[in-house]
Design a protein around this motif. Structure first.
Motif, PDB file in Angstrom:
ATOM      1  N   PHE A 111      26.714  30.825  36.245  1.00 37.17           N
ATOM      2  CA  PHE A 111      25.771  31.269  37.272  1.00 37.17           C
ATOM      3  C   PHE A 111      26.353  32.417  38.106  1.00 37.17           C
ATOM      4  O   PHE A 111      26.393  32.366  39.341  1.00 37.17           O
ATOM      5  N   ASN A 112      26.812  33.453  37.415  1.00 40.45           N
ATOM      6  CA  ASN A 112      27.298  34.655  38.076  1.00 40.45           C
ATOM      7  C   ASN A 112      26.657  35.879  37.426  1.00 40.45           C
ATOM      8  O   ASN A 112      25.617  35.759  36.768  1.00 40.45           O
ATOM      9  N   ASN A 113      27.280  37.032  37.584  1.00 36.84           N
ATOM     10  CA  ASN A 113      26.730  38.270  37.026  1.00 36.84           C
ATOM     11  C   ASN A 113      27.712  38.941  36.073  1.00 36.84           C
ATOM     12  O   ASN A 113      27.805  40.175  36.038  1.00 36.84           O
ATOM     13  N   LEU A 114      28.430  38.147  35.300  1.00 33.46           N
ATOM     14  CA  LEU A 114      29.372  38.714  34.347  1.00 33.46           C
ATOM     15  C   LEU A 114      28.622  39.558  33.320  1.00 33.46           C
ATOM     16  O   LEU A 114      27.516  39.216  32.900  1.00 33.46           O
ATOM     17  N   THR A 115      29.245  40.659  32.893  1.00 37.28           N
ATOM     18  CA  THR A 115      28.609  41.544  31.920  1.00 37.28           C
ATOM     19  C   THR A 115      29.338  41.577  30.588  1.00 37.28           C
ATOM     20  O   THR A 115      28.718  41.834  29.553  1.00 37.28           O
ATOM     21  N   GLN A 116      30.655  41.341  30.595  1.00 34.36           N
ATOM     22  CA  GLN A 116      31.412  41.365  29.355  1.00 34.36           C
ATOM     23  C   GLN A 116      32.690  40.558  29.511  1.00 34.36           C
ATOM     24  O   GLN A 116      33.153  40.306  30.622  1.00 34.36           O
ATOM     25  N   VAL A 117      33.235  40.161  28.374  1.00 33.39           N
ATOM     26  CA  VAL A 117      34.532  39.476  28.337  1.00 33.39           C
ATOM     27  C   VAL A 117      35.398  40.224  27.334  1.00 33.39           C
ATOM     28  O   VAL A 117      35.024  40.359  26.168  1.00 33.39           O
ATOM     29  N   THR A 118      36.541  40.698  27.795  1.00 34.35           N
ATOM     30  CA  THR A 118      37.458  41.425  26.934  1.00 34.35           C
ATOM     31  C   THR A 118      38.732  40.619  26.729  1.00 34.35           C
ATOM     32  O   THR A 118      38.907  39.544  27.308  1.00 34.35           O
ATOM     33  N   PHE A 119      39.630  41.135  25.926  1.00 32.13           N
ATOM     34  CA  PHE A 119      40.902  40.457  25.704  1.00 32.13           C
ATOM     35  C   PHE A 119      41.672  40.276  27.006  1.00 32.13           C
ATOM     36  O   PHE A 119      42.341  39.263  27.216  1.00 32.13           O
ATOM     37  N   SER A 120      41.567  41.228  27.921  1.00 30.72           N
ATOM     38  CA  SER A 120      42.331  41.195  29.170  1.00 30.72           C
ATOM     39  C   SER A 120      41.729  40.269  30.221  1.00 30.72           C
ATOM     40  O   SER A 120      42.350  40.050  31.262  1.00 30.72           O
ATOM     41  N   THR A 121      40.546  39.732  29.976  1.00 31.16           N
ATOM     42  CA  THR A 121      39.902  38.880  30.981  1.00 31.16           C
ATOM     43  C   THR A 121      40.613  37.542  31.125  1.00 31.16           C
ATOM     44  O   THR A 121      40.951  37.108  32.242  1.00 31.16           O
ATOM     45  N   PHE A 122      40.864  36.849  30.011  1.00 32.36           N
ATOM     46  CA  PHE A 122      41.465  35.516  30.064  1.00 32.36           C
ATOM     47  C   PHE A 122      42.775  35.416  29.283  1.00 32.36           C
ATOM     48  O   PHE A 122      43.287  34.308  29.088  1.00 32.36           O
ATOM     49  N   SER A 123      43.320  36.530  28.851  1.00 28.95           N
ATOM     50  CA  SER A 123      44.486  36.494  27.950  1.00 28.95           C
ATOM     51  C   SER A 123      45.723  35.876  28.586  1.00 28.95           C
ATOM     52  O   SER A 123      46.628  35.425  27.882  1.00 28.95           O
ATOM     53  N   HIS A 124      45.794  35.841  29.923  1.00 28.67           N
ATOM     54  CA  HIS A 124      46.968  35.288  30.593  1.00 28.67           C
ATOM     55  C   HIS A 124      46.837  33.786  30.854  1.00 28.67           C
ATOM     56  O   HIS A 124      47.796  33.156  31.312  1.00 28.67           O
ATOM     57  N   LEU A 125      45.684  33.228  30.544  1.00 24.43           N
ATOM     58  CA  LEU A 125      45.460  31.796  30.793  1.00 24.43           C
ATOM     59  C   LEU A 125      45.829  30.999  29.546  1.00 24.43           C
ATOM     60  O   LEU A 125      44.974  30.487  28.834  1.00 24.43           O
ATOM     61  N   LEU A 126      47.114  30.864  29.317  1.00 30.73           N
ATOM     62  CA  LEU A 126      47.595  30.235  28.088  1.00 30.73           C
ATOM     63  C   LEU A 126      47.356  28.730  28.059  1.00 30.73           C
ATOM     64  O   LEU A 126      47.438  28.115  26.989  1.00 30.73           O
ATOM     65  N   SER A 127      47.091  28.125  29.212  1.00 29.51           N
ATOM     66  CA  SER A 127      46.880  26.670  29.288  1.00 29.51           C
ATOM     67  C   SER A 127      45.416  26.290  29.422  1.00 29.51           C
ATOM     68  O   SER A 127      45.089  25.102  29.575  1.00 29.51           O
ATOM     69  N   LEU A 128      44.533  27.259  29.355  1.00 28.85           N
ATOM     70  CA  LEU A 128      43.114  27.006  29.603  1.00 28.85           C
ATOM     71  C   LEU A 128      42.522  26.041  28.572  1.00 28.85           C
ATOM     72  O   LEU A 128      42.675  26.235  27.365  1.00 28.85           O
ATOM     73  N   VAL A 129      41.827  25.013  29.060  1.00 28.25           N
ATOM     74  CA  VAL A 129      41.206  24.004  28.213  1.00 28.25           C
ATOM     75  C   VAL A 129      39.675  24.050  28.315  1.00 28.25           C
ATOM     76  O   VAL A 129      38.979  23.901  27.315  1.00 28.25           O
ATOM     77  N   VAL A 130      39.163  24.266  29.515  1.00 24.91           N
ATOM     78  CA  VAL A 130      37.722  24.301  29.747  1.00 24.91           C
ATOM     79  C   VAL A 130      37.340  25.642  30.348  1.00 24.91           C
ATOM     80  O   VAL A 130      37.894  26.058  31.367  1.00 24.91           O
ATOM     81  N   LEU A 131      36.394  26.320  29.699  1.00 25.38           N
ATOM     82  CA  LEU A 131      35.889  27.600  30.208  1.00 25.38           C
ATOM     83  C   LEU A 131      34.368  27.578  30.163  1.00 25.38           C
ATOM     84  O   LEU A 131      33.763  27.442  29.090  1.00 25.38           O
ATOM     85  N   LYS A 132      33.748  27.749  31.316  1.00 24.27           N
ATOM     86  CA  LYS A 132      32.295  27.769  31.413  1.00 24.27           C
ATOM     87  C   LYS A 132      31.850  29.141  31.919  1.00 24.27           C
ATOM     88  O   LYS A 132      32.118  29.496  33.068  1.00 24.27           O
ATOM     89  N   ILE A 133      31.178  29.882  31.042  1.00 23.14           N
ATOM     90  CA  ILE A 133      30.627  31.185  31.431  1.00 23.14           C
ATOM     91  C   ILE A 133      29.138  31.227  31.105  1.00 23.14           C
ATOM     92  O   ILE A 133      28.578  32.292  30.831  1.00 23.14           O
ATOM     93  N   SER A 134      28.499  30.092  31.125  1.00 23.37           N
ATOM     94  CA  SER A 134      27.061  30.002  30.857  1.00 23.37           C
ATOM     95  C   SER A 134      26.272  30.553  32.048  1.00 23.37           C
ATOM     96  O   SER A 134      26.809  30.783  33.134  1.00 23.37           O
ATOM     97  N   ASP A 135      24.971  30.764  31.825  1.00 25.01           N
ATOM     98  CA  ASP A 135      24.052  31.198  32.882  1.00 25.01           C
ATOM     99  C   ASP A 135      24.513  32.492  33.549  1.00 25.01           C
ATOM    100  O   ASP A 135      24.424  32.656  34.764  1.00 25.01           O
ATOM    101  N   ASN A 136      25.006  33.400  32.712  1.00 25.76           N
ATOM    102  CA  ASN A 136      25.282  34.775  33.132  1.00 25.76           C
ATOM    103  C   ASN A 136      24.335  35.674  32.338  1.00 25.76           C
ATOM    104  O   ASN A 136      24.682  36.152  31.257  1.00 25.76           O
ATOM    105  N   PRO A 137      23.142  35.915  32.833  1.00 26.17           N
ATOM    106  CA  PRO A 137      22.120  36.611  32.037  1.00 26.17           C
ATOM    107  C   PRO A 137      22.491  38.038  31.648  1.00 26.17           C
ATOM    108  O   PRO A 137      21.919  38.584  30.708  1.00 26.17           O
TER     109      PRO A 137
END
Length: 293
Positions: A111-137
């Motif tokens: 529920f935000n206004n994200l427009t794109q996801v690149t390699f540099s967006t989450f590449s440093h989150l090596l322990s990430l288990v849950v990622l929710k980017i839904s409802d970004n039209p």
């Protein structure tokens, strides 16, 4: 000791100690703080809150008007494992925003206004288990290597976004993925998407809300569920020829015909030259015989 030299009462010393302890721990304005948790839900915050305790492990910023996450301030929260930013105004470029929170396990940016996801967006989150980017039209693109470093990712939700295509390698290379939300997107089920649909049928991943995980285009496949559309898509991709295919085949046929014609013409010329040369040789031999006689 009191000014008179007598010991202070124990209760007074305890209260002073509590005051000193409370002075060492701050809490952002309009937020509530408990042990290792800061909750700022629904406080109409316009900016990332200041004075967050450095030992915070759970930060909840849901239902505010925050449009920017400062990477420097976030980097101070080195022990942060849970970040909930749903229902805000985050958008644009989030590259390198999470570079200082490498321990993060849970991240909600729905529920935000994200427009794109690149390699540099989450590449440093090596322990990430849950990622929710839904409802970004406005989310229309996710790079195929966007989650290359998130090998522990188990839960990924991209439902109700502007996505029409996902590269198969993006999810196939996530060995721990068990939950993938894809519903209510405008999926373009063409031949390029067939590989992804085949992966859906063969993987052990759970796809929730399957009734709403459907194709939007082309018209003939609209509203058909994925991955049940695989058989039809296989059939159409194997036998159907599009306009450009016919043009290509015509060009190939013309080239073959032209090459054959040229080859036949050259062969004819060579045959004529050979015939002429042979005839001259025979005439020369006859003249020599006549001179000898």
């Amino acid at each position: 000791m009191s000014p008179s030299g007598r010991p202070r009462p124990l209760s007074l010393m305890f209260l002073l100690g509590m005051g000193m302890a409370s002075g060492r721990t701050s809490c952002p304005s309009r937020c509530s703080c408990q042990y290792l948790e800061v909750n700022c839900t629904g406080q109409q915050l316009q900016e990332f809150p200041a004075a967050i305790p450095l030992d915070t492990r759970q930060l909840i910023l849901a239902a505010n008007n925050v449009s920017y996450l400062p990477a420097v301030e976030l980097s101070f929260l080195v022990d942060l494992v849970y970040l909930d930013c749903r229902k805000n105004l985050l958008g644009g470029d989030l590259d390198f925003t999470f570079i200082g929170v490498a321990k993060l396990v849970y991240l909600d940016l729905s529920f935000n206004n994200l427009t794109q996801v690149t390699f540099s967006t989450f590449s440093h989150l090596l322990s990430l288990v849950v990622l929710k980017i839904s409802d970004n039209p406005n989310l229309v693109a996710i790079e195929k290597d966007a989650f290359a470093n998130n090998t522990w990712l188990r839960h990924l939700d991209v439902s109700r976004t502007g996505l029409v295509f996902l590269d198969t390698s993006m999810v196939r290379d996530l060995p721990n993925l068990r939950f993938l939300g894809l519903s209510d997107n405008l999926w373009h089920c063409n031949c390029s998407f067939l590989d992804f649909i085949i992966w859906m049928t063969e993987s052990n991943v759970h796809f929730p809300d399957a009734d709403n995980t459907t194709c939007y285009t082309p018209e003939g496949l609209r509203a058909l569920k994925m991955p049940a559309v695989e058989a039809q898509l296989r059939f159409s991709c194997l036998i159907q020829l599009y306009k450009q295919d016919y043009i290509f085949l015509c060009l190939i046929g013309f080239c073959i015909f032209f090459a054959g014609t040229v080859a036949a013409w050259l062969a004819g010329i060579c045959a004529v030259i050979y015939k002429v040369h042979t005839s001259k040789g025979e005439d020369g031999e006859e003249e020599e015989e006549e001179d000898t006689v």
